[in-house]
Write a protein that holds these residues in place. Structure first.
Motif, PDB file in Angstrom:
ATOM      1  N   TYR A 177       0.812  -1.123   0.012  1.00  0.00           N
ATOM      2  CA  TYR A 177      -0.125  -0.010  -0.241  1.00  0.00           C
ATOM      3  C   TYR A 177       0.834   1.158  -0.067  1.00  0.00           C
ATOM      4  CZ  TYR A 177      -2.917  -3.558   2.249  1.00  0.00           C
ATOM      5  OH  TYR A 177      -3.677  -4.625   2.642  1.00  0.00           O
ATOM      6  N   ILE A 202      -3.905   4.256   0.287  1.00  0.00           N
ATOM      7  CA  ILE A 202      -4.637   4.496   1.416  1.00  0.00           C
ATOM      8  C   ILE A 202      -4.634   6.183   1.555  1.00  0.00           C
ATOM      9  CG2 ILE A 202      -5.302   4.280   3.867  1.00  0.00           C
ATOM     10  CD1 ILE A 202      -5.362   1.815   2.435  1.00  0.00           C
ATOM     11  N   TYR A 253      -9.842   4.441   0.398  1.00  0.00           N
ATOM     12  CA  TYR A 253      -8.954   3.248  -0.169  1.00  0.00           C
ATOM     13  C   TYR A 253      -9.293   3.239  -1.817  1.00  0.00           C
ATOM     14  CZ  TYR A 253      -7.762  -1.226  -2.297  1.00  0.00           C
ATOM     15  OH  TYR A 253      -7.318  -2.316  -2.953  1.00  0.00           O
TER      16      TYR A 253
END
Length: 511
Positions: free
Chosen positions: A90, A328, A354
């Motif tokens: 991420y 994110i 997200y």
């Protein structure tokens, strides 16, 4: 009940599909009933204007669980699905403009932590060691074990106390990490299984080590390609799948599940029933009250459901190469926003998001030179009373405007298609209680023995798999729930064992 009758599985989400495979491997005849016109449950797909949008889970962790399903019936997953690692796992972005790439490589991870706060490097090492210990107990030892009795729970309490699982995820991370941004980096993961990191037990820190251990993956063609591969497998091993067949009732006689009745009125006798439907809805809508002394309507209504999800889907006629596969986008508030979502159940003016860009890994999911996106905003579930028909369009516009200002210049000028879903979709289409995105919220008092049981306490021959039961939501939890099933369903009599066709014999038959 005749052993020639099938086992009935209600719902073709990942829990139902994996249960079908494991029960066929045990020798049972299996019939899977799906209410909708496509498989996958939450993992269904939208195809619009040349774009492929996964509707549900997009983060694939613990891919070995998929490997196991194919190996159980003598198949190789690589003949069905291509898995690809994602790096970084991420990218986390903050309103001050800073960014953090959460990766599996420890040197890269520690280097970034040092840039945020040098003192937190040693703190993170201790946090990682603690999360590994939690993983070794909470996942390796307990995830695939049934919690049928309070004694099953009491046996693990000493370990839970030693691991400080009475703390919340945020509280335990804050013990080791001082930088506020890094605290958010290492606590947002429970949101991926429906939990508020300020409420859920720190046992869910096992997610951190699970990702470190096996990485984050994506299937070529999207999550829907995994569903397609599994459906091919079901066909090869002789599982009957029926679409557009919603179940209205589980017929109970002398305390035992005897059959299901579909909404069309058809009665299908069975050896036993496995429900991949929301347990709250299964008990309230499919089983008459006189058969439910434990899971009465009153008890079911007391269950605290997880938050809702607002999901926007859009395609663009340009590529945003700076956007990673999983991003994110954190807003200005953290604890306050989560309090609004989970406790106050109000739609706040700000949000955290997200952002999923699958075309970063697989360009085939959009027309050439285009990108496709899925942007998810945690929101209150439908106990909030929010009118999504009225507020949804404006909320979608606010999200797109925010993305344009922070990360994607000129975004709205380049959108070629867009639509959105809300908690209404989860409640009406997916039959989720209160429109919750993940079933019951995974707080301590709704985990393990306190969660809906994999084996019904009310009805003999009724079992559950999926996000609503132990071990919980998220793909590893859902897939592992079917491993629990193997330990609690009756063993099949060898004389009644239904053989599984080999891959070569199935291909010859289809030719």
């Amino acid at each position: 009940m005749s052993t020639s009758s099938p086992v009935i599985i209600i719902g073709s989400g990942f829990g139902g599909i994996s249960a079908a495979i494991r029960l066929r491997a045990m020798g049972y005849p299996v019939t899977l009933l799906e209410a909708r016109d496509q498989p996958g449950g939450r993992a269904s797909v939208f195809k619009r204007d040349g774009y492929t949008f996964d509707a549900g889970p997009t983060v694939i962790t613990a891919p070995y669980l998929f490997d196991e399903l194919f190996e159980l019936v003598g198949r190789d997953i690589n003949d069905f699905v291509e898995m690809m690692p994602v790096d970084p796992f991420y990218r986390i972005t903050f309103t001050d403009g800073s960014e953090f790439d959460y990766v599996g490589d420890e040197d890269r991870l520690l280097s970034q932590i040092a840039e945020f706060n040098l003192d937190d490097v040693e703190g993170y090492k201790r946090l990682a060691a603690h999360s590994k210990k939690i993983f070794d107990v909470g996942y390796t030892r307990l995830a695939d074990q049934p919690f049928d009795t309070i004694m099953d729970m009491m046996r693990v309490v000493p370990d839970m106390m030693k691991l400080e699982n009475y703390r919340s995820v945020y509280s335990l991370v804050a013990k080791y990490i001082k930088d506020d941004r890094l605290r958010q980096v290492f606590t947002f993961q429970p949101l991926l299984v429906g939990g508020n990191p300020f409420n859920v037990t720190s046992i869910y820190l096992l997610i951190h080590w699970l990702e470190r251990k096996w990485g984050v993956h994506f299937a070529k063609g999207g999550t829907t390609a995994i569903v397609d591969g599994l459906m091919r497998l079901l066909d090869e091993i002789g599982v009957e799948v029926r679409f557009n067949t919603p179940v209205a009732e589980i017929e109970v006689e002398n305390g035992k599940a005897q059959a299901v009745r579909t909404e069309s009125g058809e009665r299908i006798a069975c050896q036993f029933v496995v429900s991949n439907a929301d347990p709250s809805m299964t008990y309230k809508k499919m089983i008459a009250p006189e058969h439910r002394s434990k899971n009465s309507d009153r008890r079911v209504e007391r269950v605290k459901q997880s938050m809702g999800l607002f999901v926007g889907f859009f395609g663009t006629d340009k590529k945003y190469e700076d956007i990673k596969h999983h991003t994110i986008v954190l807003g200005p508030r953290y604890k306050g926003l989560l309090d609004d979502i989970f406790n106050k159940k109000i739609l706040a003016d700000d949000f955290s998001l997200y952002l999923h860009r699958p075309t970063a890994t697989d360009a085939s999911l959009a027309p050439e030179g285009h990108d496709c996106f899925y942007v998810l905003s945690p929101v209150p579930n439908n106990e909030s009373g929010i009118d999504w028909e009225a507020q949804g369009p404006e909320y979608m516009e606010r999200i797109l405007k925010s993305l344009e200002e922070r990360h994607m210049p000129g975004l709205r000028e380049h959108i070629t298609t867009k639509f959105w879903t809300s908690p209404d979709y989860f409640q009406q289409e997916l039959r989720s209680a209160s429109g919750a995105g993940f079933g019951p919220e995974p707080r301590l008092t709704q985990s393990a023995w306190f969660r809906y049981h994999n084996r019904s306490e009310d009805v003999e021959g009724l079992y559950f798999v999926g996000a609503g039961v132990h071990p919980g939501a998220g793909l590893p939890g859902v897939l592992t729930s079917s491993k629990v099933l193997e330990k609690i369903v009756p063993a099949q009599n060898p004389a009644d064992h239904l053989p599984i066709p080999s891959a070569s014999s199935r291909r010859k038959a289809s030719a």
